[in-house]
Design an enzyme around this catalytic site. Structure first.
Site, PDB file in Angstrom:
ATOM      1  CG  PHE A  74      41.039  38.176  40.769  1.00 61.06           C
ATOM      2  CD1 PHE A  74      42.064  37.526  41.448  1.00 61.06           C
ATOM      3  CD2 PHE A  74      41.246  39.477  40.342  1.00 61.06           C
ATOM      4  CE1 PHE A  74      43.265  38.172  41.693  1.00 61.06           C
ATOM      5  CE2 PHE A  74      42.439  40.125  40.591  1.00 61.06           C
ATOM      6  CZ  PHE A  74      43.455  39.479  41.266  1.00 61.06           C
ATOM      7  CG  ASP A 128      38.876  35.942  34.328  1.00 57.54           C
ATOM      8  OD1 ASP A 128      39.902  35.380  33.882  1.00 57.54           O
ATOM      9  OD2 ASP A 128      38.891  37.039  34.902  1.00 57.54           O
ATOM     10  CE1 TYR A 176      49.022  38.688  35.558  1.00 51.52           C
ATOM     11  CE2 TYR A 176      48.440  40.142  33.738  1.00 51.52           C
ATOM     12  CZ  TYR A 176      48.179  39.632  34.990  1.00 51.52           C
ATOM     13  OH  TYR A 176      47.072  40.067  35.675  1.00 51.52           O
ATOM     14  CE  LYS A 177      46.824  36.009  37.096  1.00 54.01           C
ATOM     15  NZ  LYS A 177      45.411  36.341  37.198  1.00 54.01           N
ATOM     16  NE  ARG A 211      47.864  32.233  44.429  1.00 59.94           N
ATOM     17  CZ  ARG A 211      47.555  33.116  43.487  1.00 59.94           C
ATOM     18  NH1 ARG A 211      46.351  33.112  42.941  1.00 59.94           N
ATOM     19  NH2 ARG A 211      48.417  34.017  43.109  1.00 59.94           N
TER      20      ARG A 211
HETATM   21  C1  LIG Z   1      45.043  37.681  37.625  1.00 57.35           C
HETATM   22  C2  LIG Z   1      43.604  37.957  37.459  1.00 57.35           C
HETATM   23  C3  LIG Z   1      43.159  39.218  37.065  1.00 57.35           C
HETATM   24  C4  LIG Z   1      44.119  40.354  36.883  1.00 57.35           C
HETATM   25  O1  LIG Z   1      43.600  41.376  36.108  1.00 57.35           O
HETATM   26  P1  LIG Z   1      44.569  42.491  35.481  1.00 57.35           P
HETATM   27  O2  LIG Z   1      43.697  43.487  34.898  1.00 57.35           O
HETATM   28  O3  LIG Z   1      45.455  41.782  34.491  1.00 57.35           O
HETATM   29  O4  LIG Z   1      45.420  43.029  36.600  1.00 57.35           O
HETATM   30  C5  LIG Z   1      41.802  39.379  36.847  1.00 57.35           C
HETATM   31  N1  LIG Z   1      40.925  38.362  37.026  1.00 57.35           N
HETATM   32  C6  LIG Z   1      41.343  37.134  37.435  1.00 57.35           C
HETATM   33  C7  LIG Z   1      40.345  36.039  37.618  1.00 57.35           C
HETATM   34  C8  LIG Z   1      42.685  36.905  37.680  1.00 57.35           C
HETATM   35  O5  LIG Z   1      43.089  35.719  38.105  1.00 57.35           O
END
Ligand SMILES: *Cc1c(COP(=O)(O)O)cnc(C)c1O
Length: 397
Positions: free
Chosen positions: A113, A184, A209-210, A356
């Site tokens: 990400f 992660d 939050y996911k 997705r």
């Molecule tokens: C959703 C997601 C994020 C989001 O990061 P925030 O700091 O919470 O906005 C980061 N890394 C990955 C791999 C994600 O899927």
């Protein structure tokens, strides 16, 4: 045996909606509004500042961290909460790098990400010109691990394709090369069985939050293996990660264990929401959740591949190599998702061409998923997406 009809009844989903986006923002569990209401009225309203002690706010990051720990195979006391995932990535990386002072390379993959890569890049710039982030294709990660690598930074499940890395295997390879690994778990925690202890993970981070349904902006979590925690020197050495915050010493001394990764004042209302959202997980067996997730995915894949041939399957065929989401490609992916949402099926689009769909057994049934696939195929068959209002991009996609 996990009763998924019972977990479904614990969510407040809008009437007529099939929600295939719980991998991006989990829906509202029924207990959350009352718990947050209570935290506002009874705790903040009545206790005022005494709530830090009387309502136990100060210990909430550790208490909630332990509840998430159970879902990722972490021992009690090894997970804490706060900030956003981007911040937690930075903290874990900075500390891991410091534990490998002879080395200068962070290795990651191009499926990661972007924020993880951006944070790593920013950290390297701060540390100096000899530090570098190196990215390779996801399939090439294992072979790219060598003794120049200080830290391997991997997102277990690819946010676009759902492709899943083999955690235990990459950790074994990295450890053999003398590197540490930061995982992660954004698309793993609450999505698939995770065992950070069994896999011998060093650091792990993720968001709530996911799949954990804490609501927009809910705090992130961070795990440090107990064997490492006492050696870790936090880069963001905030007062609430101090050994004795209320001594107000001028010198920083880290708190015990993972508590040192706390930074500043925790978001109590969001933690209260998360605490209530985690009630849904009581009694959920992760193996049963995984089996159900794969069943839902297969129903969807089979129906979409049979019914809408224009969509190109973009996830691994081998179910063992997928997380809890499935993706397809189409150049009009954005408009197709908008048309689908207009029909009550919520998925999402990821640039450049990915549609997705997340599969969350806690509140999705096989019937929901079959129906969603039928609606998607109808959107495709009638080109319902081919309208200007579905093509105008919103700020958030
Ligand atoms: C959703 C997601 C994020 C989001 O990061 P925030 O700091 O919470 O906005 C980061 N890394 C990955 C791999 C994600 O899927």
């Amino acid at each position: 045996m996990t009763d998924f009809t019972a977990t479904r009844a614990m969510f407040d989903l809008p009437e007529g909606v099939i929600y295939l986006d719980g991998n991006s923002l989990g829906p509202l569990p029924r207990g959350v509004a009352a718990r947050v209401g209570q935290a506002i009225t009874d705790e903040w309203g009545q206790m005022l500042i005494t709530g830090w002690n009387r309502a136990g706010w100060i210990d909430l990051p550790a208490r909630v961290g332990d509840r998430i720990g159970r879902l990722i195979g972490a021992v009690p006391g090894s997970v804490t909460m706060g900030d956003t995932l981007s911040i937690k990535v930075y903290q874990a990386l900075a500390s891991a790098l410091e534990l490998r002072p002879e080395r200068r390379v962070i290795l990651s993959d191009t499926g990661n990400f972007p924020t993880d890569l951006y944070m790593a890049d920013g950290l390297c710039r701060t540390l100096g010109p000899d530090y570098a982030l190196k990215t390779v294709a996801p399939e090439a990660v294992e072979d790219a691990i060598d003794d120049s690598v200080a830290v391997l930074m991997i997102t277990e499940v690819d946010y676009r394709t759902g492709r899943k890395h083999d955690m235990a295997r990459l950790i074994a390879k990295a450890h053999a090369a003398g590197a540490l690994v930061v995982w992660d778990l954004a698309h793993s925690a609450g999505a698939i069985p995770v065992d950070v202890t069994g896999a011998d993970a060093d650091f792990a981070v993720g968001c709530s939050y996911k799949y954990l349904n804490s609501g927009p902006g809910g705090p992130a979590f961070i795990y440090i293996a107990p064997r490492l925690a006492e050696q870790v020197r936090p880069a963001l050495s905030g007062w609430l990660g101090h050994e004795a915050p209320f001594a107000f010493d001028l010198d920083y001394r880290p708190a015990r264990g993972v508590e040192r990764m706390r930074v500043g004042t925790p978001p109590i209302l969001q933690l209260a929401a998360l605490d209530a959202a985690l009630d849904v997980w009581e009694g959920v067996d992760m193996a049963a959740l995984r089996a159900r997730s794969l069943q839902l995915q297969q129903i969807f894949i089979d129906k979409v591949e049979a019914g809408c041939r224009d969509l190109i399957f973009a996830s691994p065929r081998d179910a063992d190599q997928r997380g809890s989401q499935v993706s397809f490609r189409h150049k009009e992916g954005y408009a197709i998702i908008q048309a689908l949402i207009a029909e009550g099926v919520i998925g999402d689009f990821r640039a450049p061409d990915i549609l997705r769909f997340g599969f969350t057994p806690l509140y999705l049934s096989p019937e929901d998923v079959a129906r969603a696939a039928e609606i998607l195929c109808d959107v495709m068959a009638r080109s319902r997406w081919d309208r200007p209002e579905f093509k105008a991009r919103a700020k958030v996609t």
